[in-house]
Design a protein around this motif. Structure first.
Motif, short mmCIF file in Angstrom:
data_model
loop_
_atom_site.label_atom_id
_atom_site.label_comp_id
_atom_site.label_asym_id
_atom_site.label_seq_id
_atom_site.Cartn_x
_atom_site.Cartn_y
_atom_site.Cartn_z
N LEU A 348 0.84 -1.25 0.02
CA LEU A 348 -0.03 -0.06 0.08
C LEU A 348 0.86 1.20 -0.04
N THR A 349 0.35 2.29 -0.68
CA THR A 349 1.12 3.46 -0.44
C THR A 349 0.17 4.46 -0.45
N VAL A 350 0.32 5.51 0.30
CA VAL A 350 -0.62 6.94 0.29
C VAL A 350 0.22 8.08 0.55
N ARG A 351 -0.08 9.09 0.06
CA ARG A 351 0.80 10.35 -0.03
C ARG A 351 0.56 10.72 1.65
N VAL A 352 1.70 11.30 1.91
CA VAL A 352 2.03 11.78 3.31
C VAL A 352 0.94 12.94 3.63
N THR A 353 0.38 13.85 2.37
CA THR A 353 -0.48 14.83 2.77
C THR A 353 -1.97 14.35 2.74
N ASP A 354 -2.18 13.08 2.61
CA ASP A 354 -3.54 12.41 2.69
C ASP A 354 -3.60 11.29 3.76
N THR A 355 -2.55 11.59 4.82
CA THR A 355 -2.55 10.45 6.14
C THR A 355 -2.70 11.60 7.22
N ARG A 356 -3.00 10.95 8.36
CA ARG A 356 -3.18 11.53 9.57
C ARG A 356 -2.48 10.60 10.53
N THR A 357 -1.72 11.16 11.48
CA THR A 357 -0.88 10.36 12.70
C THR A 357 -1.32 10.91 13.98
N PHE A 358 -1.60 9.92 14.56
CA PHE A 358 -2.07 10.25 16.22
C PHE A 358 -1.02 9.31 16.99
N PRO A 359 -0.60 9.90 18.11
CA PRO A 359 -0.18 8.98 19.20
C PRO A 359 -1.05 7.79 19.57
N LEU A 360 -0.34 6.85 19.58
CA LEU A 360 -0.85 5.51 19.98
C LEU A 360 -0.88 5.38 21.70
N THR A 361 -2.14 5.60 22.24
CA THR A 361 -1.96 5.91 23.71
C THR A 361 -2.88 4.77 24.39
N GLU A 362 -3.57 3.76 23.55
CA GLU A 362 -4.11 2.72 24.20
C GLU A 362 -4.46 1.78 22.77
N ARG A 363 -4.37 0.59 23.31
CA ARG A 363 -4.64 -0.41 22.47
C ARG A 363 -6.18 -0.45 21.72
N ILE A 364 -6.12 -0.57 20.26
CA ILE A 364 -7.14 -0.50 19.79
C ILE A 364 -7.49 -1.91 19.23
N ASP A 365 -8.91 -2.51 19.84
CA ASP A 365 -9.21 -3.67 19.22
C ASP A 365 -10.09 -3.74 18.08
N ALA A 366 -10.31 -4.89 17.59
CA ALA A 366 -11.28 -4.87 16.30
C ALA A 366 -12.39 -4.00 16.24
N SER A 367 -13.08 -4.10 17.35
CA SER A 367 -14.64 -3.66 17.37
C SER A 367 -14.36 -1.83 17.23
N THR A 368 -13.18 -1.19 18.05
CA THR A 368 -12.99 0.13 17.87
C THR A 368 -12.38 0.56 16.40
N ASP A 369 -11.80 -0.29 15.76
CA ASP A 369 -10.99 -0.12 14.48
C ASP A 369 -11.93 0.04 13.36
N GLN A 370 -13.30 -0.10 13.63
CA GLN A 370 -14.21 -0.25 12.43
C GLN A 370 -14.75 1.41 12.13
N GLU A 371 -15.25 1.59 10.93
CA GLU A 371 -15.51 2.71 10.59
C GLU A 371 -17.24 2.93 10.65
N THR A 372 -17.74 3.90 11.03
CA THR A 372 -19.14 4.31 10.74
C THR A 372 -19.34 4.49 9.25
N ASN A 373 -20.66 4.72 8.90
CA ASN A 373 -21.33 4.59 7.80
C ASN A 373 -20.69 5.80 6.94
N THR A 374 -20.16 5.29 5.81
CA THR A 374 -19.70 6.57 4.99
C THR A 374 -20.33 6.72 3.55
#
Length: 374
Positions: A348-374
């Protein structure tokens, strides 16, 4: 001038080990603005609306409609719902089953002692605005389709020209095509009548289409409030980013001054921040998928290597790709002109300007890594 002001609103269900439904919610809604509260189930959006409407009494806080205080926990003010001058549109329509559509719409006028002639004029006018003809108005709710019932509910909420109109997931019970149609109708009505509105939904597309501003809620609090494009392009947290449809592409960690991916083979510009672990997120339509070894090698992209296609699904005009990275699944949506099969190795590749980075402060499990309807 603000039609609605909310300060430090708090609602707890249960006396002893109480469940905090909303905590320290504050907001202002200017006159003629449509504010949308969006978030996953249990985030507190419907409870907030019910407190504004008078269906629930908060444990703390102040609510003002214009220059009138309708709730103040400290001063023990709680104006009942029938005196708050609001219109309500519910998820389940909440129409009187024994009354015709016409009489359902006229009910708020009758309860305000509006004359019969004026009731007839107003009901006829609002029925025309929401596209209900006389033949439908003569029928009872049980004889109407879901979309027709919701149009009656909309007309009933607007007919008395209330100070504020509130919508509690009004389109959730309708099929996809009808949701899109009524979503456009609600936006048109708002632009035409210019009422002040508070709209609750879990659907991202609905929130973006209807709202002048959007308040994203999680865990009983408003995490970010702004124009739809602001939340979409600059989400404040990783949870808001997921709500806006971003996917986690990789987790990046720093050790001995070097950056590497913990769940992928990562290369690209390092995050600019003091944390030692970051989540890299991007919109699926900004991610490029290539067969292993053929990824973009330019300087201004993030590269995530070592994926294996786990599944391919047909979505009509697009295809869904599930790519496994060391046991973590990334769901992508691609055009049909690019063919992949289960077992294909991809990068996979993605342009730097199209990404967002956030500090990883807690474990993200499968349920919270899902997206809402788009």
């Amino acid at each position: 001038m603000s039609d609605l002001k909310v300060k430090d609103l708090r609602k707890v269900f249960g006396r002893r080990a109480g469940v905090v439904a909303i905590d320290d919610v504050s907001l202002e809604v200017p006159q003629a603005e449509m504010l949308v509260l969006v978030g996953p189930s249990g985030c507190g959006k419907s409870t907030t609306l019910r407190c504004l409407a008078g269906l629930e009494n908060p444990n703390a806080g102040v609510i003002e409609f214009g220059d009138q205080t309708i709730f103040d926990a400290q001063r023990k003010i709680a104006v009942p719902i029938h005196r708050r001058d609001i219109g309500l549109v519910f998820q389940n329509y909440a129409l009187w089953p024994h009354l015709s559509g016409w009489n359902n719409i006229a009910f708020p006028l009758k309860s305000r002692w509006i004359s019969r002639a004026e009731r007839r004029r107003r009901v006829g006018a609002i029925a025309e605005v929401v596209d209900l003809d006389r033949a439908l108005l003569d029928k009872r709710p049980g004889q109407l389709s879901g979309g027709q019932q919701q149009r009656v509910a909309l007309a009933r909420a607007l007919v008395a020209e209330p100070k504020i109109v509130m919508f509690d997931e009004p389109l959730s019970n309708l099929d996809a095509a009808l949701r899109e149609q009524l979503r456009s109708e609600i936006r048109r009505l708002h632009e035409e009548i210019r009422f002040t509105g508070v709209y609750v939904t879990h659907d991202l597309a609905e929130a973006m289409a209807v709202g002048d501003r959007v308040a994203a809620m999680t865990d009983g609090a408003i995490v970010q409030l702004g124009r739809p494009d602001e939340l979409f392009t600059t989400p404040a947290t990783s949870r808001i980013a997921r709500m806006m449809g971003y996917r986690r592409v990789c987790v990046i960690t720093r050790e001995d001054g070097r950056w590497s991916g913990t769940d992928c083979d990562f290369s690209g510009p390092a995050p600019d921040g003091p944390a030692t672990a970051y989540e890299l997120l991007a919109r699926h339509d900004r991610i490029t998928v290539a067969r292993a070894g053929a990824a973009d090698s330019s300087d201004h992209v993030h590269r995530v290597r070592g994926g294996v296609v786990a599944g391919v699904g047909y979505l009509g005009s697009e295809q869904e790709l599930n790519v496994d990275f060391k046991g973590r699944d990334v769901r992508l949506v691609l055009p049909l002109d690019r063919t992949f099969a289960p077992g294909d190795r991809v990068d996979l590749t993605v342009r730097v300007t199209d990404t967002r980075t956030f500090p990883l402060t807690e474990r993200i499990d499968a349920s919270t890594d899902q997206e809402t309807n788009t």
